[in-house]
Write an enzyme that holds these catalytic residues in place. Structure first.
Site, PDB file in Angstrom:
ATOM      1  N   GLU A 146      -8.525   8.169   2.442  1.00 29.69           N
ATOM      2  CA  GLU A 146      -7.981   7.831   1.141  1.00 29.69           C
ATOM      3  C   GLU A 146      -9.023   7.448   0.100  1.00 29.69           C
ATOM      4  O   GLU A 146     -10.034   6.824   0.417  1.00 29.69           O
ATOM      5  CB  GLU A 146      -6.968   6.678   1.272  1.00 29.69           C
ATOM      6  CG  GLU A 146      -5.761   7.073   2.094  1.00 29.69           C
ATOM      7  CD  GLU A 146      -4.666   6.043   2.095  1.00 29.69           C
ATOM      8  OE1 GLU A 146      -3.514   6.435   2.340  1.00 29.69           O
ATOM      9  OE2 GLU A 146      -4.945   4.841   1.878  1.00 29.69           O
ATOM     10  N   CYS A 179       0.867  -1.188   0.000  1.00 31.66           N
ATOM     11  CA  CYS A 179       0.000   0.000   0.000  1.00 31.66           C
ATOM     12  C   CYS A 179       0.897   1.228   0.000  1.00 31.66           C
ATOM     13  O   CYS A 179       1.934   1.239   0.641  1.00 31.66           O
ATOM     14  CB  CYS A 179      -0.838   0.083   1.258  1.00 31.66           C
ATOM     15  SG  CYS A 179      -2.022  -1.208   1.512  1.00 31.66           S
TER      16      CYS A 179
END
Length: 177
Positions: free
Chosen positions: A116, A69
């Site tokens: 996000e 990530c």
């Protein structure tokens, strides 16, 4: 881990449209919505590659999560960034396919907030893994059923975003398989 003062994230709106750049640490303190990506890697046996984040990470240290990530750099596509970070974190690269986007907001400890617009990728890899010890404490492949059992018994061992995105990943993975 010390974050470079120059490290920036791409701030976006709810449609993932560019709004500007922000200091990475400040964006996580303020909870500013920014662009990210998450890579899920499956092996030939249908197991998922998990990484345990290094103990020196600025948030969620020592927790288990998907293979990779991070955040794209200004002018870098999420796909290019995903390939870059797989090489930097896990020491390999492979073909990946974007399967969906995921919007989430979560407190991640140390007074930080992940907010996000996350681009989710899937890939298949069964070769050698050479993790970067600055990024990854450990890694392993886990069968999906075993992963769900483990998460049920010890949810505190997993990152906030991984627990949120996993059910949607499983559903979308079945659609593209």
């Amino acid at each position: 881990m010390i974050i470079s003062r120059e490290e920036k994230v791409i701030c976006v709106n709810e449609q993932d449209e560019y709004l500007g750049l922000a200091n990475k640490m400040q964006a996580h303190i303020d909870g500013t919505l920014h662009r990210a990506f998450s890579v899920f890697i499956m092996n030939d046996s249908g197991e998922m590659l998990l990484q345990q984040r290094a103990k020196n990470k600025y948030h969620s240290p020592g927790l288990w999560s998907n293979a990779c990530c991070s955040h794209p750099r200004f002018g870098e596509s999420t796909t290019a960034a995903a390939h870059r970070r797989m090489r930097e974190e896990m020491g390999f690269d492979c073909s990946i396919e974007k399967i969906f986007t995921f919007r989430y907001k979560a407190e991640v400890g140390q007074g930080l907030i992940e907010n996000e617009y996350d681009h989710i990728y899937i890939g298949n890899y069964s070769g050698e893994i050479i993790p970067n010890k600055e990024e990854v404490a450990s890694y392993k492949y886990v069968a999906i059923d075993d992963l769900y059992e483990w998460m049920k018994k010890e949810p505190q061992l997993f990152t906030a975003w991984f627990k949120m995105v996993l059910p949607e990943f499983i559903e979308n993975r079945l659609v593209v398989s």
